[in-house]
Design a protein around this motif. Structure first.
Motif, PDB file in Angstrom:
ATOM      1  N   ALA A 156     -29.625 -15.093   1.668  1.00 21.27           N
ATOM      2  CA  ALA A 156     -31.077 -14.945   1.566  1.00 21.27           C
ATOM      3  C   ALA A 156     -31.472 -13.481   1.319  1.00 21.27           C
ATOM      4  N   GLY A 157     -30.560 -12.699   0.713  1.00 17.86           N
ATOM      5  CA  GLY A 157     -30.854 -11.309   0.388  1.00 17.86           C
ATOM      6  C   GLY A 157     -30.848 -10.373   1.583  1.00 17.86           C
ATOM      7  N   ILE A 158     -30.343 -10.847   2.727  1.00 19.42           N
ATOM      8  CA  ILE A 158     -30.327 -10.020   3.936  1.00 19.42           C
ATOM      9  C   ILE A 158     -29.018  -9.251   3.999  1.00 19.42           C
ATOM     10  N   GLY A 159     -29.102  -7.932   3.909  1.00 23.00           N
ATOM     11  CA  GLY A 159     -27.926  -7.089   4.016  1.00 23.00           C
ATOM     12  C   GLY A 159     -26.986  -7.214   2.832  1.00 23.00           C
ATOM     13  N   SER A 160     -25.811  -6.619   2.984  1.00 22.96           N
ATOM     14  CA  SER A 160     -24.776  -6.703   1.961  1.00 22.96           C
ATOM     15  C   SER A 160     -23.416  -6.547   2.625  1.00 22.96           C
ATOM     16  N   LEU A 161     -22.375  -6.849   1.873  1.00 22.76           N
ATOM     17  CA  LEU A 161     -21.012  -6.798   2.364  1.00 22.76           C
ATOM     18  C   LEU A 161     -20.155  -6.141   1.291  1.00 22.76           C
ATOM     19  N   THR A 162     -19.370  -5.141   1.675  1.00 25.07           N
ATOM     20  CA  THR A 162     -18.522  -4.416   0.723  1.00 25.07           C
ATOM     21  C   THR A 162     -17.060  -4.550   1.138  1.00 25.07           C
ATOM     22  N   TRP A 163     -16.185  -4.784   0.156  1.00 23.79           N
ATOM     23  CA  TRP A 163     -14.763  -4.865   0.407  1.00 23.79           C
ATOM     24  C   TRP A 163     -14.005  -4.410  -0.835  1.00 23.79           C
ATOM     25  N   LYS A 164     -12.740  -4.088  -0.630  1.00 26.10           N
ATOM     26  CA  LYS A 164     -11.874  -3.703  -1.741  1.00 26.10           C
ATOM     27  C   LYS A 164     -10.874  -4.822  -1.990  1.00 26.10           C
ATOM     28  N   ALA A 165     -10.548  -5.010  -3.271  1.00 22.67           N
ATOM     29  CA  ALA A 165      -9.607  -6.059  -3.666  1.00 22.67           C
ATOM     30  C   ALA A 165      -8.603  -5.487  -4.654  1.00 22.67           C
ATOM     31  N   GLU A 166      -7.477  -6.174  -4.753  1.00 21.63           N
ATOM     32  CA  GLU A 166      -6.460  -5.759  -5.718  1.00 21.63           C
ATOM     33  C   GLU A 166      -5.964  -6.970  -6.490  1.00 21.63           C
ATOM     34  N   ILE A 167      -5.667  -6.746  -7.761  1.00 26.75           N
ATOM     35  CA  ILE A 167      -5.072  -7.779  -8.596  1.00 26.75           C
ATOM     36  C   ILE A 167      -3.600  -7.873  -8.206  1.00 26.75           C
ATOM     37  N   ILE A 168      -3.157  -9.083  -7.916  1.00 29.21           N
ATOM     38  CA  ILE A 168      -1.758  -9.250  -7.519  1.00 29.21           C
ATOM     39  C   ILE A 168      -0.927  -9.945  -8.595  1.00 29.21           C
ATOM     40  N   LYS A 169      -1.595 -10.609  -9.546  1.00 28.20           N
ATOM     41  CA  LYS A 169      -0.877 -11.200 -10.669  1.00 28.20           C
ATOM     42  C   LYS A 169      -1.832 -11.283 -11.854  1.00 28.20           C
ATOM     43  N   ASP A 170      -1.355 -10.866 -13.010  1.00 30.03           N
ATOM     44  CA  ASP A 170      -2.161 -10.889 -14.227  1.00 30.03           C
ATOM     45  C   ASP A 170      -1.267 -11.315 -15.389  1.00 30.03           C
ATOM     46  N   GLN A 171      -1.407 -12.582 -15.784  1.00 30.89           N
ATOM     47  CA  GLN A 171      -0.653 -13.115 -16.917  1.00 30.89           C
ATOM     48  C   GLN A 171      -1.674 -13.411 -18.016  1.00 30.89           C
ATOM     49  N   LYS A 172      -1.671 -12.596 -19.034  1.00 30.26           N
ATOM     50  CA  LYS A 172      -2.666 -12.682 -20.098  1.00 30.26           C
ATOM     51  C   LYS A 172      -2.877 -14.116 -20.581  1.00 30.26           C
ATOM     52  N   GLN A 173      -4.142 -14.519 -20.594  1.00 32.80           N
ATOM     53  CA  GLN A 173      -4.597 -15.828 -21.061  1.00 32.80           C
ATOM     54  C   GLN A 173      -4.038 -17.001 -20.255  1.00 32.80           C
ATOM     55  N   LYS A 174      -3.480 -16.723 -19.056  1.00 31.93           N
ATOM     56  CA  LYS A 174      -2.923 -17.793 -18.232  1.00 31.93           C
ATOM     57  C   LYS A 174      -3.423 -17.753 -16.796  1.00 31.93           C
ATOM     58  N   LEU A 175      -3.334 -16.573 -16.156  1.00 33.82           N
ATOM     59  CA  LEU A 175      -3.580 -16.496 -14.725  1.00 33.82           C
ATOM     60  C   LEU A 175      -4.061 -15.106 -14.329  1.00 33.82           C
ATOM     61  N   LEU A 176      -5.015 -15.077 -13.421  1.00 34.33           N
ATOM     62  CA  LEU A 176      -5.448 -13.829 -12.788  1.00 34.33           C
ATOM     63  C   LEU A 176      -5.625 -14.146 -11.313  1.00 34.33           C
ATOM     64  N   SER A 177      -4.938 -13.402 -10.442  1.00 35.52           N
ATOM     65  CA  SER A 177      -5.114 -13.627  -9.012  1.00 35.52           C
ATOM     66  C   SER A 177      -5.331 -12.294  -8.310  1.00 35.52           C
ATOM     67  N   TRP A 178      -6.029 -12.358  -7.185  1.00 35.00           N
ATOM     68  CA  TRP A 178      -6.384 -11.159  -6.435  1.00 35.00           C
ATOM     69  C   TRP A 178      -6.421 -11.471  -4.949  1.00 35.00           C
ATOM     70  N   GLN A 179      -6.471 -10.398  -4.157  1.00 32.83           N
ATOM     71  CA  GLN A 179      -6.642 -10.532  -2.713  1.00 32.83           C
ATOM     72  C   GLN A 179      -7.371  -9.302  -2.199  1.00 32.83           C
ATOM     73  N   SER A 180      -8.020  -9.468  -1.062  1.00 36.68           N
ATOM     74  CA  SER A 180      -8.687  -8.328  -0.446  1.00 36.68           C
ATOM     75  C   SER A 180      -7.620  -7.375   0.086  1.00 36.68           C
ATOM     76  N   ILE A 181      -7.994  -6.116   0.172  1.00 32.69           N
ATOM     77  CA  ILE A 181      -7.092  -5.082   0.683  1.00 32.69           C
ATOM     78  C   ILE A 181      -7.234  -5.026   2.204  1.00 32.69           C
ATOM     79  N   GLU A 182      -6.168  -4.687   2.871  1.00 32.49           N
ATOM     80  CA  GLU A 182      -6.148  -4.560   4.337  1.00 32.49           C
ATOM     81  C   GLU A 182      -7.410  -3.850   4.834  1.00 32.49           C
ATOM     82  N   GLY A 183      -8.018  -4.416   5.858  1.00 29.22           N
ATOM     83  CA  GLY A 183      -9.216  -3.819   6.448  1.00 29.22           C
ATOM     84  C   GLY A 183     -10.525  -4.365   5.897  1.00 29.22           C
TER      85      GLY A 183
END
Length: 112
Positions: free
Chosen positions: A23-50
């Protein structure tokens, strides 16, 4: 992606995401990293520790004739234990609609 305030590139595999709160109340910030990138097939990511909300996601791309089928999986662990899990259950339908609307918008953009 209407629910995002910003996405900042840190380096070739890491980024910082800021999402608007419910409902537009506040915000949330996090860092993520790409863990697998296979062109035109797959993209996966996960949040970084913390990250305040641990999350993981993947997008699979599959050619279907002249079109591309996209399969998206996003999972997260709500903060604040049982209370956070209860809130997440209430917010899941809203989150699913946001992602669906974002993908529909992306599809329309790519096909135009």
């Amino acid at each position: 992606m209407k629910h995002l305030e910003s996405v900042k590139t840190i380096n070739s595999t890491q980024s910082e995401w800021t999402a608007k709160g419910p409902a537009g109340i506040g915000s949330l910030t996090w860092k993520a990293e790409i863990i697998k990138d296979q062109k035109q097939k797959l993209l996966s990511w996960q949040s970084i520790e913390g990250a305040p909300v641990k999350n993981f996601g993947k997008v699979l791309f599959k050619a279907v004739g002249d079109a591309t089928q996209i399969e998206i999986t996003i999972s997260y662990r709500a903060p604040l234990g049982i209370a956070g899990q209860g809130a997440a259950k209430l917010l899941n339908p809203i989150f699913e609609k946001l992602v669906h609307d974002d993908i529909s918008g992306l599809k329309a953009y790519l096909e135009s």
